[in-house]
Design an enzyme around this catalytic site. Structure first.
Site, PDB file in Angstrom:
ATOM      1  N   LYS A   1       0.842  -1.205   0.000  1.00  0.00           N
ATOM      2  CA  LYS A   1       0.000   0.000   0.000  1.00  0.00           C
ATOM      3  C   LYS A   1       0.880   1.259   0.000  1.00  0.00           C
ATOM      4  O   LYS A   1       2.094   1.182   0.167  1.00  0.00           O
ATOM      5  CB  LYS A   1      -0.920  -0.002   1.220  1.00  0.00           C
ATOM      6  CG  LYS A   1      -1.687  -1.288   1.455  1.00  0.00           C
ATOM      7  CD  LYS A   1      -2.862  -1.476   0.525  1.00  0.00           C
ATOM      8  CE  LYS A   1      -3.564  -2.789   0.862  1.00  0.00           C
ATOM      9  NZ  LYS A   1      -4.723  -3.075   0.054  1.00  0.00           N
TER      10      LYS A   1
HETATM   11  C1  LIG Z   1      -5.543  -4.192   0.679  1.00  0.00           C
HETATM   12  C2  LIG Z   1      -7.003  -4.179   0.617  1.00  0.00           C
HETATM   13  C3  LIG Z   1      -7.794  -4.518   1.728  1.00  0.00           C
HETATM   14  C4  LIG Z   1      -7.230  -4.925   3.069  1.00  0.00           C
HETATM   15  O1  LIG Z   1      -6.243  -5.844   2.999  1.00  0.00           O
HETATM   16  P1  LIG Z   1      -5.391  -6.344   4.261  1.00  0.00           P
HETATM   17  O2  LIG Z   1      -4.373  -7.201   3.627  1.00  0.00           O
HETATM   18  O3  LIG Z   1      -6.328  -7.087   5.150  1.00  0.00           O
HETATM   19  O4  LIG Z   1      -4.822  -5.163   4.967  1.00  0.00           O
HETATM   20  C5  LIG Z   1      -9.172  -4.423   1.601  1.00  0.00           C
HETATM   21  N1  LIG Z   1      -9.747  -4.038   0.459  1.00  0.00           N
HETATM   22  C6  LIG Z   1      -9.032  -3.696  -0.633  1.00  0.00           C
HETATM   23  C7  LIG Z   1      -9.753  -3.234  -1.855  1.00  0.00           C
HETATM   24  C8  LIG Z   1      -7.641  -3.782  -0.595  1.00  0.00           C
HETATM   25  O5  LIG Z   1      -6.925  -3.489  -1.691  1.00  0.00           O
END
Ligand SMILES: *Cc1c(COP(=O)(O)O)cnc(C)c1O
Length: 378
Positions: free
Chosen positions: A181
């Site tokens: 992210k």
């Molecule tokens: C990254 C992401 C999440 C959450 O992911 P985690 O790996 O649990 O932190 C949720 N929704 C979307 C659209 C994502 O790209």
């Protein structure tokens, strides 16, 4: 891979901050948690931020804290990461998959309206790839039909709609900090909301349903979704750099757009929106692959991915539609989402991380053009 698809960006100051926590006696529920939450609240412009162990955990707690459950329906895109849909299933909520629009890959508003039934309780709005959804039209729809809005802003911290940060529009919103992210805490997430009661409920659910200082007093069934002091210390430092990180990522996106602008075989992501400001999460191009059905387009796309990987270039297909995953397709009647399926068959995510060099971007584009020629994508 010689050039990876994504890579974390950790500074020496961040390593020092995490190390400093290890020298204290407080490794959980300490001052770094409060500091991280305050930083996110201040940045977003909402009064309440509750840090959690992942974006998925945050979405789950939003669903739970809003009181959604069996018999309720929530509208959600299928063109997304599975966590957004799983968070509904954890609470026995029925996900109703809604079509996306081609340009932004966000929810199609007309399709959203058509999908509303007397059981619909909420809209799970995903700001896909950091591109803000049309929150004006979604708000009108939600108000007219008395629906909650949960913003899955896990890919979109810093994105704006009408000059306001995403995450401020819904009843609650979630950011995520997995290593790919915009900013990372290793694993982690954060729920933000203006609603003090909702924030208190999420705070309690995150910590085994505790409401007070008594470690063995549990008001309701909760979870261990806490985020450690180590993770929060990293998050505090990363938040300081967020504006610079978002600038850098936009520069890389514009570089890709410039190198690929005249490539007829590709559809590039929009760089500018009339009402919004993108927070760049990934750079995903789509093969035009005109006149091909989805299966053939997918075959071509996978050949392009193989070509890139053979040249040492990391790449991926973002996303595989959730409604076609076995854990969803085998439940209930088949769903047909032609736009979702067509787009998903054509996506190629290119290497995208803060410290990718301009020469590397140029090389990726050269190899991609070569791949399009070799695989005869027209
Ligand atoms: C990254 C992401 C999440 C959450 O992911 P985690 O790996 O649990 O932190 C949720 N929704 C979307 C659209 C994502 O790209």
């Amino acid at each position: 891979m010689r050039i990876s698809l994504s890579a974390p960006d950790i500074s020496d100051a961040e390593i020092d901050a995490v190390t400093a926590v290890l020298r204290t006696r407080q490794l959980s529920l300490g001052p770094k948690l409060a500091e991280f939450e305050q930083a996110i609240a201040a940045y977003t412009g909402v009064p309440h931020a509750v840090a959690v162990s992942s974006g998925t955990a945050g979405l789950h707690l939003c669903v739970r804290a809003l009181g959604l459950g069996e018999g309720d329906e929530v509208l959600v895109p299928s063109f997304t990461f599975i966590a957004a849909v799983n968070a509904l299933r954890y609470e026995r909520v029925k996900p109703v998959f809604v079509e996306i629009e081609e340009k932004t890959l966000n929810l199609d508003i007309a399709a959203l309206e058509r999908a509303i039934t007397p059981q619909t309780r909420a809209i799970m709005v995903v700001h896909t790839f950091g591109c803000p959804a049309d929150m004006d039209r979604i708000r009108v729809l939600a108000d007219r039909h008395h629906l909650h809005i949960i913003e899955d802003a896990c890919e979109a911290i810093g994105a704006e709609w009408d000059g306001r940060r995403v995450g401020t529009f819904g009843n609650a919103a979630v950011y995520a900090f997995y290593p790919n992210k915009q900013i990372t805490t290793g694993e982690g997430g954060c729920v933000v909301t203006r609603d003090p009661a909702l924030a208190a409920r999420v705070r309690s659910l995150r910590n085994q349903g505790r409401t007070g200082d008594d470690w063995f007093d549990h008001a309701e069934l909760g979870y261990n979704y806490r985020l450690s002091e180590l993770a929060c210390a990293l998050g505090v430092e990363q938040m300081k750099r967020l504006p610079a990180i978002l600038d850098r990522r936009e520069t890389i996106a514009r570089l890709y757009a410039r190198y690929l602008a005249d490539e007829p075989g590709l559809i590039l992501p929009p760089l500018d929106l009339p009402n919004g400001c993108i927070s760049w999460f990934v750079y995903v191009v789509r093969l035009r692959a005109e006149g091909l059905d989805d299966l053939a387009a997918r075959g071509l796309r996978d050949a392009v991915l193989r070509h890139l990987r053979c040249a040492g270039i990391g790449c991926g297909r973002y996303f595989a539609p959730v409604h076609l995953q076995s854990c969803y397709s085998q439940r209930g009647p088949a769903v047909s989402l032609p736009v979702t399926q067509a787009q998903a068959a054509r996506t190629v995510a290119l290497p995208f991380f803060n410290h990718i060099a301009a020469e590397e971007v140029a090389e990726v584009c050269t190899v991609l053009r070569e791949a399009l020629q070799v695989c005869a994508v027209g």
